[in-house]
Motif scaffolding. Structure first.
Motif, short mmCIF file in Angstrom:
data_model
loop_
_atom_site.label_atom_id
_atom_site.label_comp_id
_atom_site.label_asym_id
_atom_site.label_seq_id
_atom_site.Cartn_x
_atom_site.Cartn_y
_atom_site.Cartn_z
N ARG A 130 147.43 -28.82 16.60
CA ARG A 130 147.14 -29.22 17.96
C ARG A 130 147.32 -28.06 18.95
O ARG A 130 146.55 -27.91 19.89
N HIS A 133 142.42 -29.78 27.94
CA HIS A 133 141.41 -28.88 27.37
C HIS A 133 141.08 -27.69 28.25
O HIS A 133 140.17 -26.92 27.95
N GLY A 134 141.81 -27.51 29.33
CA GLY A 134 141.60 -26.36 30.20
C GLY A 134 142.80 -26.19 31.10
O GLY A 134 143.75 -26.98 31.05
N ASN A 148 145.71 -21.93 28.12
CA ASN A 148 145.95 -23.37 27.91
C ASN A 148 147.21 -23.48 27.05
O ASN A 148 147.16 -23.99 25.93
N ARG A 196 150.24 -27.89 27.97
CA ARG A 196 150.31 -29.05 27.07
C ARG A 196 151.70 -29.09 26.45
O ARG A 196 152.09 -28.16 25.75
N ASP A 247 144.30 -25.85 18.75
CA ASP A 247 143.02 -26.53 18.96
C ASP A 247 142.54 -26.33 20.40
O ASP A 247 142.47 -27.25 21.22
N THR A 248 142.23 -25.09 20.73
CA THR A 248 141.77 -24.72 22.06
C THR A 248 141.03 -23.40 21.96
O THR A 248 141.30 -22.59 21.06
N ASP A 276 144.12 -37.52 23.66
CA ASP A 276 143.46 -36.25 23.42
C ASP A 276 142.18 -36.10 24.23
O ASP A 276 141.71 -34.99 24.47
N TYR A 284 141.34 -21.13 24.12
CA TYR A 284 142.17 -20.12 24.76
C TYR A 284 143.27 -19.63 23.82
O TYR A 284 143.61 -20.32 22.84
#
Length: 520
Positions: A444, A422-423, A297, A332, A447-448, A416, A450
């Motif tokens: 940010r 988120h994937g 991600n 992202r 924040d995953t 968000d 992955y």
């Protein structure tokens, strides 16, 4: 954006597995002098059987399955649909060949890999066309994959002769300490469809260099490239049983018994995190050596001082390579609020200018997604983001009535809560969000669950070092949109897996350390 879907390639047949169509599993030969690498000629030269113990054969029950062109839906070839019995035969062959292959001189293994490298480079156009036909990427990108995939063979040919241990004296002087590195043993390799050549050579290169034999199960969407590679390896002299390839639509039925077989010593997988978790659980009973290259991600950070020309160029590469169907794809886009609007507009203008169509057509830069499910999933993610308030800048819809095409898309002001943040998107869709401070950008970005790759663009060297060190990923691209390199270790942290492929580290995944204590 220009849409240019191409004409169908090859005959169409019903898309189901059956027992009536033979696999025609004969060996292939390079094209005769003067014969063009036309699609039909290239496809006809690919063996379509299982490759076990140096022989081509049908599946045990005679079933086959179709391989379709994602740009047209046309069936390219039918290949053997392997059974658990076929998988067992392949492991039998790998086990039988293991001792002799491990004892082969490192220089000889290196010479074979060098020969495979040269043969693959010489057949670049043939392999590139094959990749484009079954996977969809434009020919220019397929040629790049051939070069990238071939380099793993050359890199690990050079590593084969550098496998070394050490010699020392114990602190008390009573023992001489010798360590050696030996091949792990027979390996099951499960490869994905998005880079059907390079993901194979990235595993086979170090395994063969280390002295390990292999059973390869390629993805059912793209088996032809791996079958052609197996034929090439046999052609340069890799002994029977060292590389075995079993194509199948019955993956779990075939791989589960192999993973539970005590003769198998290593499992390597590239694919989704969900499947990777399942395979790791299966591998626990035999305590297999495991390497997992799973989902990503990737954040793409553009700071206020970034060279925007360079950042947009990098964004095009990080997003549209392979139509976004890559675990390292930028997922992202986190852009400093002071330059976010300009970046999004310039990025969108470039995306809108891309030419969508069948990868064999002139000037096409974006091919189809691999199948209808992939296209529909991307469309669903874009719809979800827009429903939650994201602003469509360009694209945002499937393209054409035939094939699995989706327009290169840029979304701005993405909240968000949007699911695509988120994937993995695994498509040509770029969501742009903003940040105000370096700390916010890092928070940010991390924040995953992955942690495979990340990209950052800045002119500030101190910031580049500082941010790179704090990003929770296995790889970072600084002021570049492509991070993969055969000379560098590829792999991630967290839910992106463990183990490394490529670089000097890559061969260690296929070696065990043995310590010998010697009394003087």
């Amino acid at each position: 954006m220009t849409a240019r879907p191409g004409p169908p390639a090859g005959p169409t047949t019903p898309a189901h597995s059956d027992r009536t169509a033979p696999a025609h599993p004969g060996p292939t030969t390079p094209a005769p002098a003067g014969r063009e690498n036309t699609e039909q000629a290239v496809l006809e030269r690919v063996p379509t059987g299982l490759f076990v113990a140096g022989r081509w054969r049908d599946s045990a029950d005679g079933r086959t399955f179709p391989v379709a062109d994602p740009a047209t839906g046309a069936v390219l070839r039918r290949v053997a649909d392997g059974t658990p019995a076929d998988g067992r035969d392949a492991l039998d062959a790998a086990v039988a060949a293991q001792a002799a292959w491990a004892a082969t001189a490192p220089r000889h293994r290196a010479d074979l890999l060098h020969a495979a490298y040269r043969a693959l480079v010489a057949r670049t156009e043939e392999f590139a066309l094959l990749i484009t036909c079954e996977m969809g990427k434009p020919l220019a990108q397929s040629r790049a994959e051939v070069a990238y995939g071939a380099e793993f063979l050359r890199w690990f040919a050079e590593e084969a002769v550098r496998i070394a241990g050490r010699w020392g004296v114990a602190p008390d002087g009573a023992t001489r300490l010798m360590t050696t590195k030996q091949p792990v043993g027979p390996t099951l390799m499960i490869t994905p469809w998005n880079f059907p050549l390079a993901m194979g050579t990235r595993k086979l290169g170090p395994a063969l260099a280390a002295g390990c034999t292999a059973v390869v199960k390629p993805a059912p969407q793209t088996p032809l490239t791996m079958l052609a590679l197996a034929d090439l390896l046999a052609g340069v002299g890799v002994p029977p049983g060292v590389v075995n390839v079993v194509t199948t639509t019955r993956a779990a039925e075939l791989t589960s018994p192999l993973i539970g077989d005590p003769r198998l010593r290593k499992l390597t997988f590239t694919g989704s995190t969900a499947v990777g978790r399942h395979l790791v659980r299966q591998s626990a009973d035999q305590l297999l050596r495991v390497s997992m290259e799973l989902g990503g991600n990737a954040p793409y950070l553009v700071f206020a001082d970034a060279d925007l020309d360079r950042a947009v160029d990098g964004a095009m590469l990080a997003k549209l390579r392979n139509m976004g169907e890559a675990c390292t794809a930028a997922n992202r886009f986190l852009v400093h609020e002071s330059v976010a609007d300009e970046f999004a507009e310039r990025f969108a203008a470039r995306m809108a200018a891309e030419v969508v169509g069948r990868g064999t057509e002139p000037d096409v830069t974006v091919g189809p997604l691999v199948d209808a499910a992939a296209r529909d999933r991307v469309a669903d993610l874009v719809t979800d983001a827009r429903d939650r308030g994201a602003r469509l800048v360009t694209g945002g819809a499937p393209v054409g009535a035939v094939g699995h095409f989706y327009a290169p898309t840029v979304l701005a002001d993405v909240p968000d809560s949007a699911r695509l943040l988120h994937g993995e998107i695994f498509g040509p869709v770029a969501p742009v969000t903003t940040f105000g401070t370096e700390e916010e950008a890092l928070r940010r970005a991390n924040d995953t669950g992955y942690g495979l790759a990340a990209y950052l663009f800045t002119r500030d060297l101190s910031r580049a070092v500082r941010v790179s060190e704090r990003l929770d990923v296995g790889m970072v691209g600084v002021n570049q949109g492509l991070v993969s390199n055969p000379a560098a270790p590829f792999g991630g942290v967290k839910q992106s897996g463990f183990g490394r492929e490529g670089g000097p580290e890559g061969i260690d995944e296929y070696l065990s350390v043995k310590y010998v204590g010697i009394a003087p």
